[in-house]
Design an enzyme around this catalytic site. Sequence first.
Site, PDB file in Angstrom:
ATOM      1  N   LYS A   1      31.478   6.321  18.785  1.00  0.00           N
ATOM      2  CA  LYS A   1      32.159   7.189  18.313  1.00  0.00           C
ATOM      3  C   LYS A   1      31.442   8.554  17.789  1.00  0.00           C
ATOM      4  O   LYS A   1      30.655   8.187  17.055  1.00  0.00           O
ATOM      5  CB  LYS A   1      33.172   6.504  17.212  1.00  0.00           C
ATOM      6  CG  LYS A   1      34.340   7.458  16.748  1.00  0.00           C
ATOM      7  CD  LYS A   1      35.252   6.521  15.661  1.00  0.00           C
ATOM      8  CE  LYS A   1      36.435   7.064  15.199  1.00  0.00           C
ATOM      9  NZ  LYS A   1      37.328   6.110  14.261  1.00  0.00           N
TER      10      LYS A   1
ATOM     11  N   SER B   1      42.141   6.008  15.914  1.00  0.00           N
ATOM     12  CA  SER B   1      41.421   7.088  16.250  1.00  0.00           C
ATOM     13  C   SER B   1      40.220   6.985  17.211  1.00  0.00           C
ATOM     14  O   SER B   1      39.485   8.062  17.701  1.00  0.00           O
ATOM     15  CB  SER B   1      40.835   7.824  14.784  1.00  0.00           C
ATOM     16  OG  SER B   1      40.058   6.923  14.336  1.00  0.00           O
TER      17      SER B   1
ATOM     18  N   SER C   1      42.101   2.003  13.251  1.00  0.00           N
ATOM     19  CA  SER C   1      41.642   2.861  14.214  1.00  0.00           C
ATOM     20  C   SER C   1      40.700   2.076  15.039  1.00  0.00           C
ATOM     21  O   SER C   1      40.077   2.908  16.286  1.00  0.00           O
ATOM     22  CB  SER C   1      40.826   3.957  13.567  1.00  0.00           C
ATOM     23  OG  SER C   1      41.891   5.065  13.143  1.00  0.00           O
TER      24      SER C   1
END
Lengths: 493, 97
Positions: free
Chosen positions: A84, A159, A183
């Site tokens: 990420k 996310s 997330s």
Amino acid sequence: MSADGRDLLDLSLVELAASLAAKRVSAREVTDAALAHIERTDARVGAFLEVTAGKARAQATAADERAARGRRLGPVDGVPIALKDLFLTRGVETTCGSRILEGFVPPFDATAVERLEAAGAVLLGKLNMDEFAMGSSTENSAFKPCHNPWDLARTPGGSSGGSAAAVSARQAFGSLGTDTGGSIREPAAFCGVVGMKPTYGRVSRYGVIAFASSLDQVGPLGRSVGDAAVLLQTIAGRDERDMTSSPRPVDDYLASLEGGARGLRIGVPREWLEAGVEAGVERRVREALAAYERMGARLVDVSLPHTRYGIAAYYLIAPAEASSNLARYDGVRYGLRTQGGAGLGDMYGETRRQGFGPEAKRRIMLGTYALSAGYYDAYYLRAQKVRTLLRRDFDRAFETCDVVAGPVTPTVAFRLGEKVDDPLQMYLADVFTVTCNLAALPGLSLPCGLHPVEQLPVGLQLVGRPFDEATLFRTARALERELGPLPRPPGVS
Amino acid sequence: MSLSLDEVRRIAVLARLKLSPEEEQLFRGQLSAILDYVEQLKELDVSGVEPMTHALAAGDLPPLRDDVVRPSLSPEEALANAPAREGTCFKVPRIIE
């Protein structure tokens, strides 16, 4: 193709590690295959913000040289993974999905990255995400949308949407994400992969761009429970550069992985299957619970009475902490600077106006309000007290069960654009995941089949006692073995 | 709970955010809706409940490390991402007229 005729990219991380150890395949070969697959598919998926092909090939070659000398480092040596884009990577641009950090090249690595690279992992690139990890659909990325490999018109969740989509689309053999209110678990559920949010304090957050510091935790996403366990094993443990990283020894997750479900007490919170869970999701979750019973686990009725206050507490605490954490983006030390007007104050205001997207601004505004003079007691302090009540709910449940189980999300992946205009509706998608963060407990999401009508993955959530990730992995593995793997996602086959 | 435009502007000043008139209107509505939603926390009796001020139990907190000097970023590395610099300093617009 691997030696047994399967496409290399279909192997799990654990299977790939075995193939690499047996020299049936080279790290360079599998890295080239992954890079070619990303090249072929990512225009449709949008999982990657940056592909670090040169770095990946160099790391793969180094892994092959170690293997040739009989010096393989362990299960992730030579395995292509991705991160990420909020993990700082020395020399590799790190944006956190935001214009305000566009072009930022960190001078050091996050501890989790350092540990993966020290173990020989190959870094394929940086993954798409909601700006500053704020969102449940990756639609808040400042750069591009990300698409669900099961249905390209749907969101991958967020996310950590890129982290889930890349693993689901077989672009990477595993990834790291972060989970502040769901997330990791929500995108894992939407994309049909395994995602683990460890106990607060289990993984160092040094070098991880902060959103809400009392909630954020780093965790792995993988194609199988074993893959996630191997990744967590690699990154977990005390780091003296993070004051919140726990000195507790890290359990051996693989040692108990195949322990089965017999004798486990699985708590089913009645509040998690009440009104609000879509019928097809509920059906798959109930079937998973029935499967556990067949395997010799005992289902226990438990209550988490404050569940319905979780979202309200979360959307005070997380924005409050975010408004403070995001104060550092002021155009002085790194990132965007926009000169507006004459003085320093104008520069701050203009830089932040241009650099932050709508959701980041919304949360900064909400958090600033909640912390402002006269409102602190009514909002932040009250929410922290509710947090105590939520933790007590779980403590009481764990007196009669070993693991709490239920849905990850009320629905399967929703359509891109469906909730962008209504932030509160978007927030409500987190109803079952936020309580785990607020209570600082470990939570795991694993696929429990496809929705009977929509043919999209449904996730089962398991929440455990503090630092008892081992029991979550073991419990998840039992169901994974029982149900078998999901088919390939149709959007990118 | 309905926020006034003046309140929205006051928060934006505190947050060092310049907002357009459209954003002020948008946030006024959205923040009011979110604040309405969080009102439900007032239903709960939290008297006598300690706030959870730390997510780790006391026993899981690490010991403080010794306060010793160790290598850190060089000035060049620390300044490498600066939008503007002068010598080994970050350069900012004029503060005092």
